[in-house]
Scaffold this motif. Structure first.
Motif, PDB file in Angstrom:
ATOM      1  N   CYS A   1      18.806  16.162  72.472  1.00 24.10           N
ATOM      2  CA  CYS A   1      19.322  16.855  71.287  1.00 24.10           C
ATOM      3  C   CYS A   1      20.685  17.506  71.540  1.00 24.10           C
ATOM      4  N   ILE A   2      20.982  17.824  72.786  1.00 22.10           N
ATOM      5  CA  ILE A   2      22.219  18.541  73.098  1.00 22.10           C
ATOM      6  C   ILE A   2      23.438  17.748  72.624  1.00 22.10           C
ATOM      7  N   GLN A   3      24.307  18.438  71.933  1.00 27.99           N
ATOM      8  CA  GLN A   3      25.574  17.921  71.423  1.00 27.99           C
ATOM      9  C   GLN A   3      25.376  16.938  70.264  1.00 27.99           C
ATOM     10  N   CYS A   4      24.163  16.855  69.726  1.00 23.66           N
ATOM     11  CA  CYS A   4      23.890  16.023  68.554  1.00 23.66           C
ATOM     12  C   CYS A   4      23.441  16.904  67.387  1.00 23.66           C
ATOM     13  N   LYS A   5      22.328  17.591  67.600  1.00 29.05           N
ATOM     14  CA  LYS A   5      21.758  18.518  66.636  1.00 29.05           C
ATOM     15  C   LYS A   5      21.531  17.876  65.270  1.00 29.05           C
ATOM     16  N   TYR A   6      20.902  16.715  65.288  1.00 26.90           N
ATOM     17  CA  TYR A   6      20.434  16.135  64.028  1.00 26.90           C
ATOM     18  C   TYR A   6      19.323  17.043  63.518  1.00 26.90           C
ATOM     19  N   THR A   7      19.207  17.205  62.227  1.00 28.11           N
ATOM     20  CA  THR A   7      18.195  18.126  61.702  1.00 28.11           C
ATOM     21  C   THR A   7      17.153  17.424  60.828  1.00 28.11           C
ATOM     22  N   ASP A   8      16.975  16.144  61.017  1.00 27.75           N
ATOM     23  CA  ASP A   8      15.950  15.409  60.280  1.00 27.75           C
ATOM     24  C   ASP A   8      14.574  16.029  60.527  1.00 27.75           C
ATOM     25  N   CYS A   9      14.361  16.512  61.740  1.00 26.50           N
ATOM     26  CA  CYS A   9      13.104  17.133  62.142  1.00 26.50           C
ATOM     27  C   CYS A   9      12.822  18.396  61.327  1.00 26.50           C
ATOM     28  N   VAL A  10      13.852  19.169  61.082  1.00 25.77           N
ATOM     29  CA  VAL A  10      13.727  20.419  60.337  1.00 25.77           C
ATOM     30  C   VAL A  10      13.266  20.129  58.914  1.00 25.77           C
ATOM     31  N   ASP A  11      13.774  19.060  58.358  1.00 24.96           N
ATOM     32  CA  ASP A  11      13.485  18.695  56.974  1.00 24.96           C
ATOM     33  C   ASP A  11      12.007  18.395  56.741  1.00 24.96           C
ATOM     34  N   VAL A  12      11.301  17.921  57.736  1.00 22.22           N
ATOM     35  CA  VAL A  12       9.887  17.541  57.560  1.00 22.22           C
ATOM     36  C   VAL A  12       8.914  18.587  58.091  1.00 22.22           C
ATOM     37  N   CYS A  13       9.416  19.614  58.736  1.00 19.36           N
ATOM     38  CA  CYS A  13       8.555  20.641  59.332  1.00 19.36           C
ATOM     39  C   CYS A  13       7.918  21.506  58.234  1.00 19.36           C
ATOM     40  N   PRO A  14       6.595  21.625  58.232  1.00 18.74           N
ATOM     41  CA  PRO A  14       5.938  22.434  57.198  1.00 18.74           C
ATOM     42  C   PRO A  14       5.974  23.941  57.465  1.00 18.74           C
ATOM     43  N   VAL A  15       6.420  24.336  58.645  1.00 14.82           N
ATOM     44  CA  VAL A  15       6.545  25.763  58.981  1.00 14.82           C
ATOM     45  C   VAL A  15       7.954  26.007  59.508  1.00 14.82           C
ATOM     46  N   ASP A  16       8.319  27.241  59.682  1.00 13.06           N
ATOM     47  CA  ASP A  16       9.664  27.585  60.154  1.00 13.06           C
ATOM     48  C   ASP A  16       9.681  27.759  61.663  1.00 13.06           C
ATOM     49  N   CYS A  17       9.483  26.647  62.391  1.00 16.57           N
ATOM     50  CA  CYS A  17       9.411  26.763  63.848  1.00 16.57           C
ATOM     51  C   CYS A  17      10.695  26.345  64.550  1.00 16.57           C
ATOM     52  N   PHE A  18      11.654  25.771  63.837  1.00 18.71           N
ATOM     53  CA  PHE A  18      12.911  25.356  64.462  1.00 18.71           C
ATOM     54  C   PHE A  18      13.917  26.492  64.445  1.00 18.71           C
ATOM     55  N   HIS A  19      14.640  26.610  65.556  1.00 20.08           N
ATOM     56  CA  HIS A  19      15.694  27.611  65.690  1.00 20.08           C
ATOM     57  C   HIS A  19      16.966  26.894  66.115  1.00 20.08           C
ATOM     58  N   GLU A  20      18.105  27.443  65.673  1.00 20.70           N
ATOM     59  CA  GLU A  20      19.382  26.740  65.814  1.00 20.70           C
ATOM     60  C   GLU A  20      20.351  27.443  66.757  1.00 20.70           C
ATOM     61  N   GLY A  21      20.828  26.657  67.710  1.00 17.94           N
ATOM     62  CA  GLY A  21      21.919  27.097  68.560  1.00 17.94           C
ATOM     63  C   GLY A  21      23.190  26.385  68.143  1.00 17.94           C
ATOM     64  N   LYS A  22      24.261  26.597  68.868  1.00 19.76           N
ATOM     65  CA  LYS A  22      25.548  25.968  68.531  1.00 19.76           C
ATOM     66  C   LYS A  22      25.491  24.447  68.620  1.00 19.76           C
ATOM     67  N   ASN A  23      24.776  23.916  69.632  1.00 18.06           N
ATOM     68  CA  ASN A  23      24.756  22.455  69.780  1.00 18.06           C
ATOM     69  C   ASN A  23      23.382  21.924  70.186  1.00 18.06           C
ATOM     70  N   PHE A  24      22.329  22.634  69.752  1.00 14.39           N
ATOM     71  CA  PHE A  24      20.973  22.275  70.173  1.00 14.39           C
ATOM     72  C   PHE A  24      19.977  22.965  69.244  1.00 14.39           C
ATOM     73  N   LEU A  25      18.817  22.377  69.087  1.00  9.88           N
ATOM     74  CA  LEU A  25      17.715  22.991  68.354  1.00  9.88           C
ATOM     75  C   LEU A  25      16.575  23.252  69.322  1.00  9.88           C
ATOM     76  N   VAL A  26      15.754  24.237  69.022  1.00  6.56           N
ATOM     77  CA  VAL A  26      14.547  24.494  69.802  1.00  6.56           C
ATOM     78  C   VAL A  26      13.382  24.728  68.851  1.00  6.56           C
ATOM     79  N   ILE A  27      12.180  24.610  69.396  1.00  6.45           N
ATOM     80  CA  ILE A  27      10.954  24.854  68.640  1.00  6.45           C
ATOM     81  C   ILE A  27      10.285  26.101  69.196  1.00  6.45           C
TER      82      ILE A  27
END
Length: 111
Positions: free
Chosen positions: A9-35
């Motif tokens: 995910c580093i230096q990409c940060k596509y957010t397709d995953c966020v769009d399908v998540c039924p809860v708010d478990c994704f968090h956003e950094g400058k160039n990475f996402l975490v769960i």
């Protein structure tokens, strides 16, 4: 059990995953996402949506990326929640297939 975002995910940060998540478990950094492991409900909806194959069930995280289990938990406590799809980073396609990106991870919160 939880899902974990790893190095691809580093230096990409596509957010397709966020769009399908039924809860708010994704968090956003400058160039990475975490769960956030405390918020993830282990539904698995995010895993097949990731264009870089960066999301793994915690039990299936490859040995070379085991550090990302603890890193996801740590950074989720520091970074803001992301719950809407956004554009990927401008150079995401250039980094999508690259390996060894750990040194590029920016630990600052996003966006």
């Amino acid at each position: 059990m939880t899902f974990v975002v790893a190095e691809p995910c580093i230096q990409c940060k596509y957010t397709d995953c966020v769009d399908v998540c039924p809860v708010d478990c994704f968090h956003e950094g400058k160039n990475f996402l975490v769960i956030d492991p405390d918020e993830c409900i282990d539904c698995g909806a995010c895993e097949p949506e990731c264009p870089t194959s960066a999301i793994f069930s915690q039990d299936d995280v490859p040995d070379k990326w085991q550090e990302y289990i603890a890193l996801n938990a740590k950074l989720a406590a520091e970074w803001p929640v992301i719950n809407q799809k956004k554009a990927a980073l401008a150079n995401a396609d250039d980094f999508k297939e690259k390996e060894g990106k750990r040194g590029l991870l920016v630990l600052a919160p996003g966006p």
